[in-house]
Design a protein around this motif. Structure first.
Motif, PDB file in Angstrom:
ATOM      1  N   UNK B  22      42.042   5.897   4.911  1.00 35.67           N
ATOM      2  CA  UNK B  22      41.165   6.394   3.662  1.00 35.67           C
ATOM      3  C   UNK B  22      40.784   5.235   2.553  1.00 35.67           C
ATOM      4  N   UNK B  24      37.836   4.474  -0.159  1.00 33.55           N
ATOM      5  CA  UNK B  24      36.493   4.888  -1.480  1.00 33.55           C
ATOM      6  C   UNK B  24      36.916   4.748  -2.712  1.00 33.55           C
ATOM      7  N   UNK B  55      38.100   7.347   7.025  1.00 33.33           N
ATOM      8  CA  UNK B  55      36.828   7.828   6.248  1.00 33.33           C
ATOM      9  C   UNK B  55      36.713   7.085   5.841  1.00 33.33           C
ATOM     10  N   UNK B  56      34.916   7.146   5.528  1.00 33.44           N
ATOM     11  CA  UNK B  56      34.731   6.115   4.652  1.00 33.44           C
ATOM     12  C   UNK B  56      33.286   6.763   3.252  1.00 33.44           C
ATOM     13  N   UNK B  57      33.503   6.199   2.490  1.00 34.66           N
ATOM     14  CA  UNK B  57      32.461   6.844   1.721  1.00 34.66           C
ATOM     15  C   UNK B  57      31.044   5.635   1.360  1.00 34.66           C
ATOM     16  N   UNK B  58      30.298   5.531   0.680  1.00 32.82           N
ATOM     17  CA  UNK B  58      29.002   4.864   0.266  1.00 32.82           C
ATOM     18  C   UNK B  58      29.925   3.702  -0.611  1.00 32.82           C
ATOM     19  N   UNK B  59      31.151   3.535  -1.376  1.00 32.60           N
ATOM     20  CA  UNK B  59      31.906   2.611  -2.125  1.00 32.60           C
ATOM     21  C   UNK B  59      31.961   1.399  -1.164  1.00 32.60           C
ATOM     22  N   UNK B  90      28.375   8.211   8.994  1.00 31.78           N
ATOM     23  CA  UNK B  90      28.111   7.716   7.475  1.00 31.78           C
ATOM     24  C   UNK B  90      27.673   6.324   7.725  1.00 31.78           C
TER      25      UNK B  90
END
Lengths: 151, 113
Positions: B22, B24, B55-59, B90
């Motif tokens: 993950x 993040x 999983x990847x977020x904008x960070x 994403x």
């Protein structure tokens, strides 16, 4: 059975220390609730991403990584939608003044916080900011369920 | 609970990073330091293989934006491969496919250098 529950509104609340260490726990909690509420897997991913982004912004920008501060996450579930309200108690900001990220022209200078808000707006049906300087800042994230026939 | 790891494998003059788990705001410093190490050592030809990333977020996306100009200014590139559908979505939402070369397989990405 489902018909009886149709208009029932459920409320859940989580208060958590403002640390990035808790992001995984927050996502797990949101994913579990969205799953139990029968959102499809793509929507569950989208909701968890939006909540992650809102909490990350609170941790970074409202609290500058001060893990002694708290974030409140409130979830309202009813038959057709999920609304998540992420609240911090740091200094507010004007969401209208945030420029749209322009990654084509300034990749290096694009603000990651701006990217997070941009992503929230892309993946949720409604995103609303409630900024009360000196009191609280809340981000409302709303996702509607797909009609049954599409699922 | 699954966290995050990143492994590196050098294939001639190309370095391949394998982020797993993950990515993040909590785990992004680990990924950032893996990329920093490459840049500090003058290894600007980089492939990131996402086969084990969940999983990847904008960070996580922000890291690519932070490094890509320096890497390209030095004659290199960051090419991406093996993105799962959920990770690709994403990237796609933020317009990354127009900015980065994305391949299905690592071998294709390596060939393009």
């Amino acid at each position: 059975m489902r018909k009886n529950k149709k208009n029932k509104k459920q409320r859940f609340k989580l208060q958590i220390a403002a640390s990035t260490d808790n992001l995984q726990t927050i996502r797990d909690f949101i994913q579990r609730l969205a799953g139990e509420a029968h959102f499809d897997s793509e929507q569950i991913d989208q909701i968890a991403l939006a909540v992650d982004e809102a909490c990350t912004n609170a941790i970074k920008h409202a609290y500058q990584y001060d893990a002694s501060k708290k974030i409140d996450i409130e979830i309202w579930l009813d038959s057709d939608k999920m609304e998540i309200v992420v609240t911090d108690y740091g200094p507010g900001f004007d969401p209208e003044k945030l420029p749209e990220p322009d990654i084509n022209h300034s990749m290096k200078n694009a603000k990651v916080g701006g990217l997070g808000i941009h992503l929230m707006k892309k993946v949720m049906d409604e995103v609303r900011f409630e900024i009360r300087p000196g009191q609280k800042n809340a981000v409302h994230l709303i996702k509607f369920k797909k009609p049954e026939k599409e699922q | 609970m699954k966290g995050f790891q990143v492994k590196r494998l050098d294939k001639n003059d190309v370095s391949v990073l394998y982020p797993a788990g993950f990515l993040d705001a909590h785990t992004v410093p680990q990924f950032e330091s893996a990329l920093s190490e490459l840049v500090e050592n003058g290894r600007y030809k980089i492939v990131v293989n996402f086969k084990d990333l969940d999983y990847i977020s904008s960070a996580g996306l922000g890291v690519f934006m932070g490094f890509i100009e320096e890497v390209r200014n030095n004659g290199g590139d960051i090419k991406l491969c093996n993105l799962s559908d959920r990770v690709y979505k994403v990237f796609d939402l933020l317009g990354f496919p127009a900015l980065f070369e994305i391949y299905n397989q690592e071998a294709e990405a390596l060939e393009k250098f």
